[in-house]
Design a protein around this motif. Structure first.
Motif: not given
Lengths: 578, 578
Positions: B481, B487, B513, B574, B578
């Protein structure tokens, strides 16, 4: 003892300001990252060769220059033997002094003009070398001594004028006189007078580029754009283009400090280089909107123009002097239409041309009306047409994103100061606040060219944190969360309850709750005052009763309420809030 | 064109490094805040009067000094009229020249010694003022001119020696000679020779404190502790004590750059001032543990000692020279026992004393055994007893927190370099990694005293980000991370799909995102390469089929898999990741 101070135009940021500033930085950073920009940091000091010549002559004057401490360091070895060096220097100086006065004396007393000019040569030239023959010194010392003596002999020679008089021009006692004077003025003139004269000169002559460049080859970062361009050129092999970077760092300018203008201030920049896609311009508009939304600022205007539209205006005047027109228009807000016209006239613009420019600048209407009007004027201007087309495309792209034109204003009079812009330019103002633009940017086609990498088009935006901060303060927009303080403080009554409070603190922290224990045994009032001043919202009070029961008193400092709870419930309650 | 460079010992931090550094900063900051520390930032530049004399003589040498650009600016107005000023200067100089030579001439020719010493007085003093009577200049110019002329007249006077000779000491033509020489050497000597001599002098004399202090009154921050002390004293009225602040900022040292040692590097400091409670020491131990845990570093040692224990050792030697003992012990790791003993002998320590110190330093055993052994040795040392008692109390407080002594080591040979420590001292090493200490600190009793606020006890800890970074790289501890990349990237095939992708991007971003659109129409391979190089984990590919169907292709770049999903599901998928 004098109370300490900080340099003019600089600031400390205490906890309350820091928390608010951090709120701004965090929101800007989040938006930058959401749009695919990656972080970069460059060094505080850049080579002066990187910085100078990029910001205009005024900019060069505003650079903070750093002394070459490296050179200080190189000479530390010499410094260690300062006493020894000084002794050698004195010996050398005395010899020089005797030889020089010998020459002058011979010349004067014997009316022998063969020596004429020799002294001057000695002072100016390399001839001092030979005076060192027989003196036991190292090469490095010799070179340093030579520099000293060349300078010292200037002083020495003045005093020779007095020798003539004081010595009564009698050859048999002049050596004695020299010795006498030498002893006097080595301490007097060389150390005091000499350094005084040189310091005076230095103070008066710091603006001399020759002097400054000899003692300084590094300067403090003046903005984030030039270091970014330098980084791109240095790392062109490793960078994946288009390169989207953001950078949040302080910059320094030796400007005259005044309200709202500091010598150290942060910039928050995002730039894309390596593409001329107008999607980048559209995303700059989106990012601006999102940053302001996240900060809670709703009433703002994004002014957009295009340098090619301004070029079109310049063409209409028939003048080749494009940049004079830009500079003059840039002042419209500050000095008004009449003064701008005056300036243009004084720069050789014809009245007719000036009128046609102002017919356009003063045109009022919706964006489509402005575009139509401009198009009619630019029928013969390729540049003007290109500017309009780019601008229309940016609007069209915004539509494709599903984003409205709210906040966007087509401002034909927007010029922006910096010379390197070539395409769209942006400026953001917060409405109904007496603070200048809080953000600005634009497209540039050749910023890396000066470092040897031509034809890299880029576009960027910069947010000014200080002005945003001032505006948000004025509009009371900082949320309560924008403070960096503990969620809870533990108060106690004596050693036993203080010690008991430690495991309580540990439990709270393990639940992720920012906690502090008042570290000294003190009156409860003092402890609560501390919590109040730090605006800590909750206090747990632990007395002997609480210790025995295991039920802790939780005070809500804002509401003035309190309740008894077991530690586990306090953890749950505060973890939700924090 | 030369490829641009950055100054020696400085670094750019590109996106990959930045993300990892940010990971370290964020974790340290979170822990500091969790323990009730509040953020502070101080200016990059501090007055040299704040900085000098605080870090020892070597430290002073390592300060980066900033030229007084402010003064440059003050004189810009003068600079604008440089030609005019120069003209006035020349007129003033000519007058001074004539008057000065008048005096010398009178003295010499008429054997009138009443004038003796007048010239020297003129050169040194304020008497030049009167030469300006009748010359039309402003006050500011007058002051500048005066400085020039005081310096110039030194040169002038040398040349007067030649006047005597060249003029044949005939009064009737000396004015003419002066004019002749004046015209020659204003350009020659003043501009060229003069500035050359001065530059030489400058280059050789930059280490002169007198000169440096006159052209520079600001320096770059050398550490965070002294600026913090300065802040506390300046703001003592507003600060609520005990004051817990943390500070994460770069510092600068003009050290010789080498592997792992930089001229610009970040420090992360937390300090409490205004209490001598040992709870602060205990919480420093807790914070160190928590920082390392959050960074994923499990194998580390927190070495603790107490300056009073070291004082106890010094008492055992019978020597008063406490600091020499500390300095020598501090080198134990680097140069070994024998060399330390040698150094102590050379500093006048008796063999017997040295042996008794090393009997203690070499004692092996558990912490309680060490404490017992020390106590037996310190039966006559009040300082030694106090050191042991403090250390035991810190261990006891740790127990009250419910925290084990894991990672904590009582190291009697820990000395720490800085002179201002007076109580507990800390140093943290990561085990099995060839990197020095990554953190250190201690208690100081009088850091603000030097700024006029005595008796403020404090204790602090500092983390070195560069070494933590290197250690974490070596141990591969950075989590996935810890990278600042988007992303998802949207790839497309032509203008239509590019335009279509914009609203897709907008939707993704509205779901929080981090998204980017490849901004140019380009081959798919090029777009995917870009995503791969930036390590973007997901790519949405939009072709004409996807546009029609509304089903988008989501590629997992790591696994190489892809699936067709509607945008809403992609957002959900997503957003979770994220």
């Amino acid at each position: 003892m004098d109370k300490p101070t900080i340099p003019k135009g600089t600031r400390d940021f205490g906890p309350a300001q820091m928390a608010k500033r951090q709120f701004i930085f965090d929101n800007i950073r989040k938006v930058f990252q959401k749009y695919g920009f990656q972080p970069l940091e460059t060094p505080t000091m850049e080579n002066l060769s990187t910085l100078t010549g990029k910001y205009g002559e005024e900019g060069d004057q505003l650079l903070f220059r750093v002394l070459d401490t490296g050179q200080f360091y190189e000479k530390l070895l010499l410094k260690v033997n300062e006493a020894e060096v000084r002794h050698k220097f004195m010996r050398g100086l005395l010899i020089v002094l005797r030889r020089t006065s010998d020459l002058i004396f011979a010349e004067f007393e014997e009316k022998d003009t063969r020596h004429s000019g020799k002294i001057q040569t000695l002072i100016e030239g390399d001839k001092f070398e030979r005076f060192f023959i027989g003196i036991d010194i190292q090469d490095a010392e010799r070179s340093l001594l030579k520099k000293f003596i060349i300078a010292e002999s200037v002083i020495t020679s003045i005093n020779l004028a007095y020798f003539f008089i004081d010595a009564g021009i009698r050859k048999d006692n002049y050596n004695q006189v020299i010795d006498h004077h030498f002893n006097q003025f080595t301490d007097n003139v060389i150390i005091k007078g000499y350094s005084k004269i040189l310091e005076n000169f230095l103070v008066s002559n710091l603006q001399s580029k020759e002097v400054a460049s000899n003692i300084s080859e590094k300067g403090l970062r003046y903005d984030l754009t030039v270091p970014f361009a330098r980084y791109v050129v240095m790392n062109r092999g490793e960078i994946t283009f288009p390169f989207k970077r953001y950078q949040i760092q302080p910059v320094w300018r030796a400007d005259r400090p005044q309200k709202g203008r500091y010598r150290e201030f942060y910039q928050c920049d995002a730039d894309v280089v390596g593409t001329d896609s107008l999607i980048c311009e559209a995303e700059i508009v989106l990012m601006i909107k999102e940053v302001f939304k996240s900060l809670g600022i709703n009433d703002f205007t994004i002014k957009i123009n295009h340098r090619a539209i301004l070029s079109g205006l310049a063409e209409l005047t028939g003048s080749q002097n494009e940049s004079s027109l830009f500079v003059a228009i840039d002042k419209l807000d500050k000095i008004g239409e009449e003064k701008v016209k005056e300036e243009l006239r004084s720069r050789g613009f014809e009245d007719e041309g000036i009128d046609s420019v102002f017919a356009i600048l003063n045109f009022e209407g919706s964006t489509p009306q402005k575009i139509d009007f401009l198009r009619s004027k630019f029928s013969n201007s390729e540049k003007g047409k290109k500017g309009i087309a780019d601008f229309e495309e940016v609007l069209s792209l915004l539509q494709s994103y599903g984003v409205t034109e709210q906040h966007v204003e087509f401002d034909i009079s927007l010029a922006r100061g910096l010379s390197y812009y070539t395409g769209c330019i942006f400026e953001v103002k917060i409405n109904n606040v007496a603070i200048g633009s809080v953000s600005g940017g634009g497209r540039y086609d050749n910023l890396t060219g000066v470092f040897g990498l031509p034809d890299v088009s880029g576009v960027g935006i910069s947010f000014g944190v200080d002005r945003l901060y001032d505006a948000m303060e004025e509009l009371s927009l900082f949320p309560k969360e924008a403070q960096a303080t503990s969620t809870v403080m533990i108060a106690h009554f004596d050693d036993a309850t203080l010690r008991y409070s430690l495991h309580v603190a540990n439990q709270l922290r393990e639940s992720g709750i920012a906690t502090e224990v008042y570290p000294d045994v003190a009156k409860l009032k003092k402890q609560l005052d501390y919590a109040n001043k730090k605006e800590i919202p909750f206090v747990i009070v632990i007395g002997s009763g609480e210790m025995e029961e295991g039920m802790l008193t939780l005070k809500n400092m804002e509401k003035g309420e309190q309740e008894k709870l077991i530690l586990k419930d306090i953890c749950l309650k505060l973890a939700v809030g924090s």
